[in-house]
Design an enzyme around this catalytic site. Structure first.
Site, PDB file in Angstrom:
ATOM      1  N   SER A 429     -49.550  40.803  16.968  1.00 16.40           N
ATOM      2  CA  SER A 429     -50.505  39.774  16.374  1.00 16.40           C
ATOM      3  C   SER A 429     -51.291  39.176  17.836  1.00 16.40           C
ATOM      4  CB  SER A 429     -50.225  38.794  15.504  1.00 16.40           C
ATOM      5  OG  SER A 429     -49.233  37.999  16.327  1.00 16.40           O
ATOM      6  N   TRP A 557     -37.734  36.156   4.280  1.00 16.92           N
ATOM      7  CA  TRP A 557     -38.821  35.396   4.086  1.00 16.92           C
ATOM      8  C   TRP A 557     -39.598  34.936   2.908  1.00 16.92           C
ATOM      9  CZ3 TRP A 557     -40.887  36.437  10.014  1.00 16.92           C
ATOM     10  CH2 TRP A 557     -39.968  35.832  10.745  1.00 16.92           C
ATOM     11  N   HIS A 691     -43.843  30.617  22.241  1.00 16.59           N
ATOM     12  CA  HIS A 691     -43.971  29.055  21.464  1.00 16.59           C
ATOM     13  C   HIS A 691     -44.150  27.920  22.235  1.00 16.59           C
ATOM     14  CE1 HIS A 691     -41.921  31.932  19.090  1.00 16.59           C
ATOM     15  NE2 HIS A 691     -42.287  31.349  17.919  1.00 16.59           N
TER      16      HIS A 691
END
Length: 750
Positions: A429, A557, A691
């Site tokens: 992504s 998930w 992150h």
């Protein structure tokens, strides 16, 4: 009977905390607004639990980022690199969580790992030999006082010292045993201070007790709690365990001076047997975790009735010595079903989120449990598809095996792809801007046509590919702008899933996910990614990866079914993704990444349960997905933010061609395990942390790759970030990738 809740969601009913924190990180608001909102959210949570009839309401379960980080900060477990920045208290705390890059310096964040076998991530504390352990603030007392001013008596919750020390990372020669005395005294001091404030119940969370424990572990636990229990006078101490049973230490726990013992009766396979065999300590209260804190299905009251009857048979007075509770914190489920307006009522009646679980607990304690055995549950509509089940039954052993073997494929693919040494790529992504999210929403709500949506997304893909070519990446991706989430997106294109509007669950910090619900048998309706991947391939002569999510991650998930074994469910998903893999290959997409980011996540805590309860079906499910492709088709996968070192042989057995791991925050610790196990698969250990907003320098990346080269042959190394770039800003992403490519070019000249 009384009721207890271990912890409650804190991000806010409408993700209010996420929104204000991200504004703070962008410099658009100040810390006072953050703290004011946090106080409001705590008050709302407490009042909701009080109004629902919960007796033991938790305080200090709230956090601005993470509870493990809170404990580290509370006891001054702050590495020197953050103190050297000389920032304010909140900014030092957030630097530990997110890293820091600014006038004061440039430092990485603490490592981040999965919280046991959940999709929540915790910050890993760092303990060095010179660290002074002392109180640094009064967060637990302040939150207790806030609740008390509202007229609400709370039990103060803290992650216990044993779990904290077992999960910490030690940078010097000292071990958990060396730090035990000072931590025991620090916790004991906190107990004394809470008693002075009038605190009546103090809860220490010790989920690490559900792991396999050595004799040394048990002695460490006993030594830690000696001073803590000696400090209690007026308050009661609740030892709260969850995520399994505590078979290795139960006999010792009932001999210790705990006033209450919290056991998980949902995941704890032996919890009832332990009580039946050993009983309870004298005057000990049992907090029975009966309402599932990790799944969203309506509670079966009959199971609780059976449990209480079994406890009575042990001679336990359930009225006075049993408190009914959740199996773990409700942090792991969405806030309330009341926020869902699009799910039909005949489906909604089967669900119970955090708020509804409060009401379930209250009903359990107020209604005669004998009546619960006759409670009627509505029939679930359309959850069985015979053709799907027939296809699963038809799977043959050879369907799990790819031919030829890895070594042969590696040579074939080297010639076919002709990539340079240290090929560069990303995980998939690219940053999803407000405009991308706006266009997706406009298409979803009918404000723009399908043609307008396609035109916009194709322009974004073309621009993303052009950017990657300009940066100089070797293997490209299309950016995934059409995808809201790597699991939800696939679920929306598969039969058998339901979706919430507001079923947000905190994953880490301000990051929230909206897990789909596996309602029925799963199958693929039509090709999902082929059109996007084929278009992307037409935009460049560079190799283009097709991007898929693997069956184990889709299962882990999502909120899974409770009426079907997970092994059966994952096979259904694997067959659906296998169809997509073969369609991609048929359309010329011959480099395919099948992400299994959550492979480790649901691995049982006890190693004795690994194979039979998980690995024996999880690893074959991945092989089932890709076993039918040609030798020249290169299969990639990605895994992140878990401890993989002890399951390297199983990961190698997935038989992928390239595996990328998160490794940057964990200082590449996985590399030694790869080397020790003679890992055959090509590897892309993440060379920088996505992150965190900081941009790694070329020199930093080069140094990281040199560490990788010391353990892995050059020809097997890929260079990539440690995860997808969706949540990052465009400017920092471009700068980071430019440095990544520059580092690869430097390394090729060495």
């Amino acid at each position: 009977m009384k009721t207890s809740v271990i912890g409650f969601p804190r991000i806010g009913r409408n993700r209010e905390l996420k929104i204000v924190l991200e504004k703070y990180f962008r410099g658009e608001t100040d810390i006072r607004q953050v703290e004011n909102l946090a106080a409001q959210l705590r008050e709302q949570n407490w009042k909701l639990q009080q109004q629902s009839g919960i007796d033991w309401i938790s305080s200090n379960d709230f956090s601005l980022y993470d509870n493990m980080l809170d404990v580290a900060y509370l006891f001054h477990v702050i590495p020197e690199r953050y103190l050297d920045l000389k920032l304010s208290d909140p900014d030092t705390y957030f630097a530990m969580a997110r890293g820091y890059q600014g006038k004061a310096g440039n430092v990485k964040a603490l490592a981040m790992k999965k919280w046991f076998h959940t999709n929540y991530h915790y910050m890993v504390p760092e303990l060095d030999d010179e660290m002074e352990i002392r109180r640094n603030g009064d967060k637990p007392l302040e939150e207790y006082r806030q609740a008390k001013r509202l007229g609400i008596e709370t039990k103060v919750v803290l992650i216990g010292p044993f779990t904290f020390l077992k999960l910490a990372h030690y940078t010097g020669k000292k071990t958990a045993r060396d730090f035990a005395p000072v931590f025991a005294e620090a916790y004991a001091e906190l107990v004394r201070d809470l008693q002075a404030e009038g605190g009546k119940v103090i809860q220490f969370d010790e989920p690490y007790l559900s792991f396999d424990l050595t004799n040394q572990d048990k002695q460490l636990f006993i030594d830690l709690y000696g001073p803590i229990l000696a400090a209690k006078t007026s308050a009661k101490v609740l030892l709260q365990t969850y995520f399994g049973d505590v078979r290795d230490i139960y006999a010792e726990l009932i001999k210790m001076d705990f006033d209450a013992l919290g056991l998980d009766f949902v995941e704890g396979k032996q919890s009832l047997k332990l009580v039946q065999t050993f009983g309870l300590g004298k005057q000990q209260v049992l907090v029975a975790g009966v309402v599932n804190g990790r799944n969203i299905w309506r509670h079966n009251s009959a199971k609780t009735a059976d449990l209480l009857e079994a406890l009575k048979q042990c001679g336990i007075d359930t009225e006075s010595r049993v408190v009914l509770g959740t199996s773990c914190s409700l942090l792991h489920v969405p806030y309330t079903v009341a926020n869902e307006n699009r799910i039909p009522q005949e489906y909604k009646v089967h669900f119970s989120f955090a708020e509804e679980k409060l009401n379930e607990l209250t009903r359990l304690k107020t209604n005669p449990l004998s009546e619960s055995k006759t409670e009627e549950y509505p029939v679930r509509p359309d959850c069985i598809n015979p053709s799907v089940r027939e296809r699963v039954e038809a799977i043959r052993p050879e369907d799990y095996q790819r031919f030829p073997d890895f070594r042969t494929r590696e040579k074939i693919q080297k010639d076919a792809w002709n990539l340079p040494l240290f090929p560069t790529t990303t995980i998939g992504s690219f940053p999803q801007t407000a405009d991308v999210r706006r266009v997706r929403k406009e298409y979803r709500t009918g404000k723009i046509s399908h043609a307008q949506y396609l035109d916009y997304m194709k322009e974004k893909i073309k621009a993303c590919i052009a950017l990657q070519e300009e940066i100089g990446l070797d293997v490209l991706v299309h950016g995934e702008f059409e995808r809201n989430d790597m699991v939800e997106y696939f679920g929306q294109h598969l039969d058998g899933f339901l979706f919430t509007e507001n079923g947000w669950v905190q994953s880490y910090g301000t990051r929230c996910v909206k897990p789909p619900i596996i309602w029925g048998d799963v199958s693929r309706k039509a090709p999902i990614t082929v059109e996007w991947s084929e278009f992307a391939k037409s935009c460049s002569k560079h190799p283009m990866k097709g991007m898929l999510t693997g069956p184990v991650t889709i299962l882990n998930w999502s909120f899974p079914r409770e009426d079907l074994p997970r092994e059966m469910c994952v096979k259904q998903i694997a067959l659906a993704i296998r169809d997509e893999v073969l369609d991609l290959e048929a359309h010329g997409i011959c480099m395919i990444q099948i992400d299994e980011a959550a492979l480790r996540e649901k691995l049982p805590l006890r190693k004795s349960d690994w194979k039979e309860e998980y690995l024996d079906w999880a690893i074959p499910a991945f092989r089932l997905v890709h076993s039918g492709v040609k030798p020249t088709t290169q299969i990639h996968t990605h895994m992140c933010y878990s401890e993989f070192g002890d399951m390297i042989p199983e990961i190698d057995a997935m038989d992928a061609d390239v595996i990328s791991f998160e490794a940057s925050r964990s200082d590449l610790q996985i590399l030694d395990a790869l080397k020790a196990n003679d890992f055959k698969t090509q590897v892309g250990p993440g060379v920088y942390d996505i992150h965190s907003p900081r941009v790694p320098s070329v020199e930093e990346i080069v140094e990281t790759v040199h560490k990788i080269r010391a353990r892995i042959p050059d020809y097997k190394i890929w260079i990539n970030p440690d995860c997808g770039l969706k949540t990052r800003g465009e400017k920092e992403t471009v700068a980071s990738l430019q440095n990544l490519v520059a580092a690869a070019r430097v390394l090729r000249k060495v």
